[in-house]
Design an enzyme around this catalytic site. Structure first.
Site, PDB file in Angstrom:
ATOM      1  N   LYS A  53     138.127  19.317  79.087  1.00  0.00           N
ATOM      2  CA  LYS A  53     139.255  20.123  79.117  1.00  0.00           C
ATOM      3  C   LYS A  53     140.198  20.004  80.277  1.00  0.00           C
ATOM      4  CE  LYS A  53     136.581  22.933  75.759  1.00  0.00           C
ATOM      5  NZ  LYS A  53     135.600  24.154  75.593  1.00  0.00           N
ATOM      6  N   GLN A  97     132.956  29.299  77.910  1.00  0.00           N
ATOM      7  CA  GLN A  97     132.299  28.091  77.643  1.00  0.00           C
ATOM      8  C   GLN A  97     131.015  28.690  76.833  1.00  0.00           C
ATOM      9  OE1 GLN A  97     133.573  25.076  76.977  1.00  0.00           O
ATOM     10  NE2 GLN A  97     131.455  24.167  75.821  1.00  0.00           N
ATOM     11  N   ASP A 120     140.833  30.247  72.691  1.00  0.00           N
ATOM     12  CA  ASP A 120     140.099  29.669  71.765  1.00  0.00           C
ATOM     13  C   ASP A 120     140.159  30.377  70.470  1.00  0.00           C
ATOM     14  OD1 ASP A 120     138.154  27.967  72.452  1.00  0.00           O
ATOM     15  OD2 ASP A 120     136.686  29.087  73.492  1.00  0.00           O
TER      16      ASP A 120
END
Ligand SMILES: Nc1nc(=O)c2c([nH]1)NC[C@@H]1CN(c3ccc(C(=O)N[C@@H](CCC(=O)O)C(=O)O)cc3)C=[N+]21
Length: 287
Positions: A53, A97, A120
């Site tokens: 990322k 995460q 997200d």
């Protein structure tokens, strides 16, 4: 028949190059998007994903802010980092995460995030907006799957889609996207409680395999000409990725996403797309 490859790596590269142009335009107006990541513990795969990322950020010219906590971090310590990122003007979007270590309440962490910075699309307010047909950042993996299918002209309108899996990041959220009027698919969601998985799979025009069970989808369960998306990530004893789709499916399907090189890179591209979208929206840029 040998399936055409749904090349997520190439498609993600094209999307990122378009994003880089949009980032340049934002920067010319004095706006600098920045992606934050919160990584807790020392899971090797999670570290690898997060590193990817940050590479994507560098590639498209956006700043990245890395926060790492040890596996022993407490709920309070993680929440403190989330509050900091909520308040940090340089961080315009971020992710926590998943999975978080055992004993940590993930949903509480997600709820604490500023929904406007949720890169997200997993904040409950944003998932709620999706249900209500309101604009919201879309969950990256489902969004990536749809962009990949569209890239190759796979028909979604009226398609029979069978989703295997009920995890939050894909299984439970992809039907919300696929049943919008803009996609207009008919979705069957299967999971470990499904009585006859094969019967469902055999009818599918599109299979989205996100069960995390190595080689669950066998060639005899796939309708000739179907599109098969391999989202599952398991690892063999050497740490090599094993997907949910048996290699023999290549001889039956018309389209197949490789794994790696399929949905993974698309997920990352959609993450940075969400960050750029949010920065443009905050700046009043209309596209
Ligand atoms: N809050 C949160 N957001 C996520 O988006 C999220 C998460 N948690 N937890 C874990 C899963 C998994 N995930 C992947 C992302 C990229 C690849 C990827 O780029 N894979 C490469 C290969 C990488 C390798 O070789 O290990 C590929 O498929 O080509 C894979 C998996 C995001 N996830």
């Amino acid at each position: 028949m040998t399936a055409q490859i749904l090349d997520g790596k190439a498609t993600a590269a094209a999307i990122k190059s378009e994003l880089a142009t949009r980032v340049q335009a934002l920067k010319a107006r004095g706006i600098a998007p920045g992606l934050g990541t919160v990584l807790v513990g020392d899971d090797v795969a999670s570290h690898k994903y997060v590193a990817g990322k940050h590479r994507d950020c560098a590639e498209i010219g956006i700043a990245s802010i890395q926060r790492e906590l040890p596996a022993t971090a407490t709920q309070e310590q993680i929440e403190e980092v989330v509050r900091e990122l909520n308040d940090d003007p340089d961080c315009t979007g971020y992710i926590v995460q998943l999975p978080l270590p055992k004993g940590i309440d993930e949903n509480r962490i997600l709820q604490l995030m500023d929904p406007a910075k949720d890169a997200d699309g997993l904040h409950p307010a944003n998932l709620g907006k999706l249900v209500l047909n309101e604009p919201a950042p879309l969950p990256c993996t489902p969004y990536g799957v749809i962009r990949l299918l569209r890239q190759y002209g796979v028909e979604l309108n009226g398609a029979e889609v069978v989703v295997v899996g009920r995890g939050v990041t894909i299984g439970r959220s992809i039907p919300l996207l696929l049943t919008r009027r803009s996609e207009n698919s008919t979705v069957t969601q299967c999971h470990t409680g499904t009585r006859d998985l094969s019967a469902h799979l055999r009818r599918a025009d599109i299979i989205v395999a996100a069960a995390g069970v190595p080689h669950l989808i066998k060639p005899e369960d796939v309708k000739p000409g179907a599109a098969v998306l391999d989202v599952g990530v398991s690892r063999d004893e050497h740490g090599k990725i094993v997907g949910d789709v048996h290699p023999g499916v290549r001889d039956v399907a018309a389209w197949i996403s490789p794994n790696p090189g399929g949905v993974g890179p698309m997920t990352r591209a959609m993450l940075v797309a969400n960050v750029v979208d949010a920065a443009e929206a905050a700046a009043g840029v209309t596209r």
